[in-house]
Design a protein around this motif. Structure first.
Motif, PDB file in Angstrom:
ATOM      1  N   GLU A  60      81.822  97.446   8.663  1.00 38.20           N
ATOM      2  CA  GLU A  60      81.174  96.414   7.730  1.00 38.20           C
ATOM      3  C   GLU A  60      82.509  96.166   6.736  1.00 38.20           C
ATOM      4  O   GLU A  60      83.516  96.766   6.432  1.00 38.20           O
ATOM      5  N   ALA A  61      82.431  95.313   6.198  1.00 36.77           N
ATOM      6  CA  ALA A  61      83.227  94.658   5.200  1.00 36.77           C
ATOM      7  C   ALA A  61      83.001  95.320   3.675  1.00 36.77           C
ATOM      8  O   ALA A  61      82.032  96.114   2.946  1.00 36.77           O
ATOM      9  N   ARG A  62      84.289  96.141   3.795  1.00 36.87           N
ATOM     10  CA  ARG A  62      84.552  96.253   2.383  1.00 36.87           C
ATOM     11  C   ARG A  62      86.010  96.388   1.944  1.00 36.87           C
ATOM     12  O   ARG A  62      87.013  95.392   2.605  1.00 36.87           O
ATOM     13  N   ASP A  63      86.470  96.155   0.360  1.00 32.75           N
ATOM     14  CA  ASP A  63      87.198  96.134   0.090  1.00 32.75           C
ATOM     15  C   ASP A  63      88.365  97.408   0.671  1.00 32.75           C
ATOM     16  O   ASP A  63      88.462  98.322   0.861  1.00 32.75           O
ATOM     17  N   SER A  64      89.994  96.272   1.621  1.00 33.70           N
ATOM     18  CA  SER A  64      90.585  97.234   1.593  1.00 33.70           C
ATOM     19  C   SER A  64      92.208  96.696   1.503  1.00 33.70           C
ATOM     20  O   SER A  64      91.994  95.597   1.250  1.00 33.70           O
ATOM     21  N   ALA A  65      93.081  97.082   1.688  1.00 32.40           N
ATOM     22  CA  ALA A  65      94.709  97.032   1.304  1.00 32.40           C
ATOM     23  C   ALA A  65      94.776  95.766   2.666  1.00 32.40           C
ATOM     24  O   ALA A  65      94.138  96.301   3.792  1.00 32.40           O
ATOM     25  N   VAL A  66      95.499  95.166   2.274  1.00 36.14           N
ATOM     26  CA  VAL A  66      96.666  94.164   3.001  1.00 36.14           C
ATOM     27  C   VAL A  66      97.885  94.260   2.762  1.00 36.14           C
ATOM     28  O   VAL A  66      98.472  93.787   1.378  1.00 36.14           O
ATOM     29  N   VAL A  67      98.624  94.263   3.824  1.00 32.89           N
ATOM     30  CA  VAL A  67     100.111  95.138   3.299  1.00 32.89           C
ATOM     31  C   VAL A  67     100.853  94.147   4.687  1.00 32.89           C
ATOM     32  O   VAL A  67     101.172  93.979   5.829  1.00 32.89           O
ATOM     33  N   VAL A  68     102.317  93.337   3.801  1.00 36.17           N
ATOM     34  CA  VAL A  68     102.922  92.651   4.935  1.00 36.17           C
ATOM     35  C   VAL A  68     104.467  92.538   3.900  1.00 36.17           C
ATOM     36  O   VAL A  68     104.930  92.907   2.757  1.00 36.17           O
ATOM     37  N   HIS A  69     104.765  93.385   5.877  1.00 38.22           N
ATOM     38  CA  HIS A  69     106.849  93.501   5.409  1.00 38.22           C
ATOM     39  C   HIS A  69     107.626  92.548   5.555  1.00 38.22           C
ATOM     40  O   HIS A  69     106.960  92.234   6.185  1.00 38.22           O
ATOM     41  N   VAL A  70     108.330  92.495   5.011  1.00 39.43           N
ATOM     42  CA  VAL A  70     109.378  91.158   5.131  1.00 39.43           C
ATOM     43  C   VAL A  70     111.070  92.009   5.716  1.00 39.43           C
ATOM     44  O   VAL A  70     111.243  92.615   4.533  1.00 39.43           O
ATOM     45  N   THR A  71     110.769  91.033   6.321  1.00 36.12           N
ATOM     46  CA  THR A  71     112.640  91.611   7.139  1.00 36.12           C
ATOM     47  C   THR A  71     113.716  90.412   7.571  1.00 36.12           C
ATOM     48  O   THR A  71     112.707  89.320   7.443  1.00 36.12           O
TER      49      THR A  71
END
Length: 145
Positions: A60-71
């Protein structure tokens, strides 16, 4: 011109032509066969690769992290100090946006409220200082059940 000189000239000319050609871009299909160093999905974004890591267990929808690694295309980390970005998430019938900020080294991180659905789509846009904004589209859980 002696044959050996002609051969050497032709070989060096061909090498120059190959070296001056831009590198071929990786397709999304190809990148989907590659395992991201952090377990996320990889996408091309101009001169960069973005690796998106999202929660895969939110029923169900809940607050969560979004992470992006850049290379870069060779996998070398691109410093994200001072970079800005967003991740727009479409999951089910819900839309949310995470504001991404530099989180050390080559990481951009933010938070959003979303459910982990196989139909999830994410559009990531990141601007590294002094460079143009780059964007990539993801389907991070398309292969999940």
């Amino acid at each position: 011109m002696p044959p050996i000189k002609a051969l050497l000239l032709a070989a060096s000319s061909s090498a120059f032509m190959l070296a001056s050609q831009p590198l071929l871009a990786h397709s999304d299909d190809y990148l989907d066969t590659q395992k991201g160093a952090n377990g996320g999905q990889l996408r091309m974004a101009g001169p960069y690769h973005f690796e998106l890591v999202v929660a895969s267990d939110n029923r169900e929808a809940r607050d969560s992290a979004v992470v992006v690694h850049v290379t870069d295309h060779a996998g070398a980390k691109i410093a994200t100090a001072g970079a800005t970005g967003t991740a727009t998430i479409l999951a089910g019938k819900e839309k949310s946006t995470a504001t991404l900020t530099a989180a050390g080294d080559n990481r951009m991180q933010g938070g959003a409220t979303y459910a982990s659905t196989p139909d999830m789509k994410v559009v990531v846009s990141i601007t590294v200082p002094g460079k143009a904004a780059e964007q990539a589209r993801f389907t991070p859980l398309a292969g999940s059940k």
